[in-house]
Every structure is written in C-alpha cells, then in structure tokens.
Design an enzyme around this catalytic site. Structure first.
Site, PDB file in Angstrom:
ATOM      1  N   SER A  30       0.845  -1.197   0.000  1.00 18.63           N
ATOM      2  CA  SER A  30       0.000   0.000   0.000  1.00 18.63           C
ATOM      3  C   SER A  30       0.877   1.242   0.000  1.00 18.63           C
ATOM      4  CB  SER A  30      -0.923  -0.018   1.217  1.00 18.63           C
ATOM      5  OG  SER A  30      -1.786  -1.135   1.189  1.00 18.63           O
ATOM      6  N   HIS A 142       3.642   5.095   3.200  1.00 18.57           N
ATOM      7  CA  HIS A 142       2.981   3.802   3.376  1.00 18.57           C
ATOM      8  C   HIS A 142       1.560   4.054   3.869  1.00 18.57           C
ATOM      9  CE1 HIS A 142       2.081  -0.288   4.637  1.00 18.57           C
ATOM     10  NE2 HIS A 142       3.250  -0.699   4.168  1.00 18.57           N
ATOM     11  N   HIS A 143       0.610   3.319   3.306  1.00 19.63           N
ATOM     12  CA  HIS A 143      -0.798   3.535   3.648  1.00 19.63           C
ATOM     13  C   HIS A 143      -1.110   3.154   5.097  1.00 19.63           C
ATOM     14  CE1 HIS A 143      -4.725   4.714   2.576  1.00 19.63           C
ATOM     15  NE2 HIS A 143      -4.689   4.326   1.319  1.00 19.63           N
ATOM     16  N   ALA A 144      -0.212   2.435   5.744  1.00 18.23           N
ATOM     17  CA  ALA A 144      -0.457   2.051   7.132  1.00 18.23           C
ATOM     18  C   ALA A 144      -0.326   3.233   8.085  1.00 18.23           C
ATOM     19  CB  ALA A 144       0.512   0.943   7.562  1.00 18.23           C
ATOM     20  N   ASN A 321      -4.606   7.206   9.298  1.00 20.05           N
ATOM     21  CA  ASN A 321      -5.813   6.818   8.605  1.00 20.05           C
ATOM     22  C   ASN A 321      -7.066   7.125   9.415  1.00 20.05           C
ATOM     23  OD1 ASN A 321      -5.156   5.249   6.022  1.00 20.05           O
ATOM     24  ND2 ASN A 321      -3.702   4.385   7.458  1.00 20.05           N
TER      25      ASN A 321
END
Length: 325
Positions: A30, A142-144, A321
């Site tokens: 991601s 990073h999408h995390a 997020n």
C-alpha cells in the site's frame, strides 16, 4: 529543551489491515505516491527545516512499526530512536535532456520498492533540472501510517500560502525515541486487552436496558432493524462470488504510471449542473473508462465491483488513517 515522551500506539483498524496485507503479499503493498510540480528548485535549507518542524508536530513521521513477540499481536508505532531526517529527504539533478516521462518512471520505480521497515515509512525526493527550469517533489508514504486526506494535510502544512511566507515561531520539541522490548510489548498487550474488556462491559451495561425496552415496546420494528443490520454486515464481509471482469484477473508487482490533464472547473460546473458533486463525476468517469477499456478489449461488461473508502476524519485529525470501506 527536553524531548517529549510519547506512548507506543497500537496499530489497529485500517492501519493494521494495510500493514499486515502488505507484509504477507508484495502484490498488496500500500504505497502512496504524490507528485508536486514546482516552478523552480526549492530552497533546500528551508525545505529541510520545514520537514524537521513537521516531523516534530506530526509524530507519525518519526514513528516506526514494531512487531510483537507473537504473530497475532497488533504491531505498535514507536518513536524511532535512530531517526535521521537526511535518510528521508533526497535531492537529485536530472540528466540533461530528461523529460516528464522520466519523472513518472521514477515515481513508478519508487512505488514498486518496499520501505525500510526499521525506519519511519516515508520518503521525499526532489528532482531538479527539468524542462523549463521546473522541479518535482515526489512524496512516498505507506498507507499504514496515512490515508489520502492525511497526506494532503501533511503537504498543506509544508507549503507557504504566500510568496512572503510567515513566521512559524520557535521549533517544537522533538519527541523522544525509545526501544520497545518483548517484555514491554507483552505488558502493553495485557493492558490493552483488559481495557478492551472493561470498555465493552461498560458499553453493554449502558445499552442493555434501552435495547430491552425497545424490543418490549416495538418488537417487530426492532427485529426488522436487527435483521437488516445482520444482512448488511453479511454482504460487507462476503467476498464476490465470481470475477465480474473476464480480463482483469491478475495483478503483478509491476506498475505503469501515466498522466493527463483535466479541466477541473468544467468538471465541477458540469457536476453541479446535474445536482452532483465532483466526487460523483470522478467515480462516473472511472466507471465509464473501465467500461470503455473492456469494450476495446472485446469483453464488454455491465457491472464491476469497487471498494470505496469513506472518510471518518474530523477537523482535528492529522496524518494517520481515518477511513472505512
């Protein structure tokens, strides 16, 4: 001035899902890539200062992911004791004769490369010497640790809204780095589980009486709503029974990047005239583009599956997020 101490953060929800999926399968990495075109080379010292400030105000820029002592433990985000800003900021001058295709190719290569998981999960690359004296700034996240809106918020915090800029005040304190031992991690797991049990017991106790009264007063309506909720959850959790696209059946770790320009004002005006939002128009364009792609391939389709992220972000949320599907 002493550094600020921050407690480890439990990686959960969307953050945990994207981290675990990317860890187990490279196809599911991601990585977010952002590209900003600038009308000239940035002031490097000023840019470094701005990222130093941002890394102190947004802890996730200094946090790294630490896995637990057991595979099923949720990882933690801790302040990297070895944080080195120079590792995350890079500057290069493009070879003479480079084109924008070369910039997109650099974005493509970065998106296909995993992060160093012993460090915070971001990188910024400045490319100078582009046609017309322009420069490019590539941000890799990073999408995390951030969603799209969080990335935009971060970018907005780094950009001056006027040529003169404004005084940002004294440099904030840097968060204190730390090491997390297996014993400390286990203690956090126990504390989190105890807190979770107590929190759910309190919630159950506070809602049990009103729920019982609802069933007694309006039993048919309450049962109907409960069944609808169960059906909705089942549809959400159930994967598609079949592949709706006969040609989009595989995915590799190789990407291709392309770019084109759209007249935003015209799109917004057209959407508004039909009583819709720009987001509605965007989704309609994506759907029609995929439909046209299948028609050109000789495999027209009537419908496709799509996951849509829904923002849960509040005005004071920053960085990480805040979405659901």
């Amino acid at each position: 001035m002493a550094d600020e101490k921050l407690d480890p953060i439990r990686l959960s929800g969307w953050d945990f899902a994207t981290w675990r999926a990317a860890s187990e399968d490279p196809i599911m990495r991601s990585t977010m890539i952002g590209l900003i075109i600038m009308d000239g080379p940035p002031n490097w010292e000023r840019l470094v200062d701005r990222y130093e400030r941002a890394s102190r105000m947004v802890p996730v820029l200094r946090q790294k992911v630490v896995e637990g002592p057991v595979p099923w433990a949720n990882p933690r985000l801790i302040i990297d004791p070895d944080f080195d800003l120079s590792f995350h900021l890079r500057r290069f001058r493009m070879a003479e004769g480079s084109t924008w295709e070369d910039v997109l190719d650099e974005c493509r290569r970065q998106s296909m490369t995993d992060f160093d998981r012993n460090r915070p999960l971001w990188r910024v690359t400045v490319l100078e010497g582009l046609p017309g004296g322009l420069s490019a700034l590539i941000t890799k996240l990073h999408h995390a640790v951030a969603d799209g809106q969080g990335a935009i918020q971060l970018g907005a915090a780094l950009v001056d809204l006027s040529e003169e800029g404004f005084d940002l005040g004294p440099m904030p304190r840097a968060p204190q780095g730390e090491h997390l031992s297996s014993l400390s991690f286990a203690e956090l797991m126990v504390r989190d589980n105890v807190d979770w049990v107590l929190r759910n017991l309190r919630t159950a106790a506070s809602t049990s009486v009103p729920t019982a009264l609802r069933f007694l007063q309006q039993p048919s309506e309450a049962v109907h709503e409960l069944l609808n909720l169960g059906d909705s959850l089942a549809r959400f959790m159930r994967p598609p029974a079949s592949q709706l696209s006969p040609i989009m059946t595989g995915r590799s770790i190789n990407y291709h990047y392309g770019a084109f320009q759209l007249p935003f004002d015209q799109i917004r005006t057209a959407a508004k005239a039909q009583g819709h939002t720009v987001n509605d128009a965007y989704l309609a364009a994506v759907a029609e583009a995929l439909g046209e792609y299948h028609r050109r391939q000789g495999h027209p389709v009537e419908q496709l599956n799509m996951n849509m992220p829904i923002s849960l972000r509040k005005s004071d949320d920053f960085g990480q997020n805040a979405v659901t599907i």
